[in-house]
Design an enzyme around this catalytic site. Structure first.
Site, PDB file in Angstrom:
ATOM      1  N   TYR A 171       0.836  -1.213   0.000  1.00 49.26           N
ATOM      2  CA  TYR A 171       0.000   0.000   0.000  1.00 49.26           C
ATOM      3  C   TYR A 171       0.866   1.257   0.000  1.00 49.26           C
ATOM      4  O   TYR A 171       0.592   2.209  -0.745  1.00 49.26           O
ATOM      5  CB  TYR A 171      -0.898  -0.043   1.232  1.00 49.26           C
ATOM      6  CG  TYR A 171      -1.822   1.133   1.409  1.00 49.26           C
ATOM      7  CD1 TYR A 171      -2.929   1.303   0.587  1.00 49.26           C
ATOM      8  CD2 TYR A 171      -1.605   2.055   2.424  1.00 49.26           C
ATOM      9  CE1 TYR A 171      -3.803   2.369   0.767  1.00 49.26           C
ATOM     10  CE2 TYR A 171      -2.469   3.126   2.616  1.00 49.26           C
ATOM     11  CZ  TYR A 171      -3.559   3.278   1.782  1.00 49.26           C
ATOM     12  OH  TYR A 171      -4.415   4.343   1.979  1.00 49.26           O
ATOM     13  N   LYS A 175       0.869   4.103  -2.909  1.00 44.72           N
ATOM     14  CA  LYS A 175       0.512   5.491  -2.626  1.00 44.72           C
ATOM     15  C   LYS A 175       1.669   6.452  -2.922  1.00 44.72           C
ATOM     16  O   LYS A 175       1.439   7.602  -3.308  1.00 44.72           O
ATOM     17  CB  LYS A 175       0.049   5.625  -1.178  1.00 44.72           C
ATOM     18  CG  LYS A 175      -1.302   4.959  -0.914  1.00 44.72           C
ATOM     19  CD  LYS A 175      -2.387   5.515  -1.833  1.00 44.72           C
ATOM     20  CE  LYS A 175      -3.778   5.099  -1.422  1.00 44.72           C
ATOM     21  NZ  LYS A 175      -4.817   5.597  -2.353  1.00 44.72           N
TER      22      LYS A 175
END
Length: 300
Positions: A171, A175
């Site tokens: 993640y 991002k």
């Protein structure tokens, strides 16, 4: 409300719940016509249902607004293309794209499966890139035809992408990639009348309630900034990253040159090491990785 987005057509991905739903409702309250995209998947991306998107559409219509549901997979070429086509065929234009869709598959790095890596990178990075690509192609064509374009893109990064987050290597990498994509898109698309920014929101949603149990800020607290960035009122603001939590807005400042040493010739390894230590002593310390403590990490 001020009708800040009156006449604008706005796409919000991942808009069936949480932040996306709050954004869609907030845009509609300001006069926008909204394309509500959501696959209706679980927190890990499994399953799928059109119900969440349709419920948000019904909420908007019940309040007197205009909205249409889109259930395509925006991390696929076909789904992203049909998303833009839905806006154009339903409302005749597209003005704002809010890339918000995503899910989590949290693991410590040594336990992180390749499929979990690929799935999270796909939904976040490809799920930003492909809608942006198809929307930008439309706006470029409009600009080249001499039609005025006042387009806005709001991408969704995270503190995990800016500082890192223990147990979220996939993640955090995704991002961080979205920040890079935002900066490049802002530089490339400005000539066509397109502004591109990113937000790093902090709010209590399905995705954050387990990982950050003490987080109490609401998704609705983030949406006002997103609406402003997605409106014509944000003229001149592009290539920026904002952190938003409750009543706090912060302009995030990324990598830039810090202390520097230049020997004017090649360093030896020992010289390079000594120079690096000297520079680090002058530099600002990095922000703490989420979930990390001085002696180790919070979770295993």
């Amino acid at each position: 409300m001020t009708a800040m987005c009156h006449g604008r057509v706005v796409i919000v991905t991942g808009a069936g719940r949480g932040l996306g739903r709050a954004h869609a409702l907030a845009f509609a309250a300001e006069g926008a016509r909204v394309v509500v995209n959501d696959l209706g998947v679980g927190l890990d991306g499994a399953g799928g249902s059109g119900d969440p998107a349709q419920r948000v559409v019904e909420e908007i219509r019940a309040a007197g607004g205009e909205a249409v549901a889109h259930g395509g997979d925006i991390a696929s070429t076909e789904g992203a293309a049909s998303l833009v086509t839905t806006a154009l065929e339903t409302y005749g234009r597209l003005d704002t794209l809010v890339n918000n869709a995503g899910f989590l598959r949290d693991r410590m790095l040594v336990n992180l499966a390749e499929d979990d890596w690929d799935a999270v990178l796909r939904v976040h990075v490809k799920g930003h890139f492909l809608p942006l690509k198809h929307a930008a192609a439309h706006w470029r064509a409009e600009s080249r035809e001499g039609r005025p374009v006042v387009a806005r893109v709001v991408n969704t990064t995270s503190g995990a992408g800016l500082l890192g987050s223990v147990g979220q290597g996939n993640y955090a990498a995704a991002k961080a990639g979205i920040v890079g994509l935002t900066l490049v898109a802002a530089a490339e698309l400005g000539r066509y009348g397109v502004q591109v920014n990113a937000i790093a929101p902090a709010a209590r949603t399905r995705m954050t309630e387990d990982a950050f149990s003490g987080l109490s800020a609401l998704p609705e607290d983030v949406s006002p900034l997103v609406v402003w960035l997605g409106s014509a009122a944000s003229t001149g603001v592009t290539g920026r990253v904002f952190e938003a939590e409750a009543g706090r807005i912060t302009v995030m400042e990324g990598w830039r040159p810090g202390p520097t040493a230049d020997k004017g010739a090649r360093w030896t390894p020992s010289e390079a090491g000594a120079a690096a230590r000297g520079l680090l002593a002058e530099a600002e310390p990095p922000g703490r990785v989420y979930g990390a403590v001085r002696s180790g990490v919070v979770r295993d």
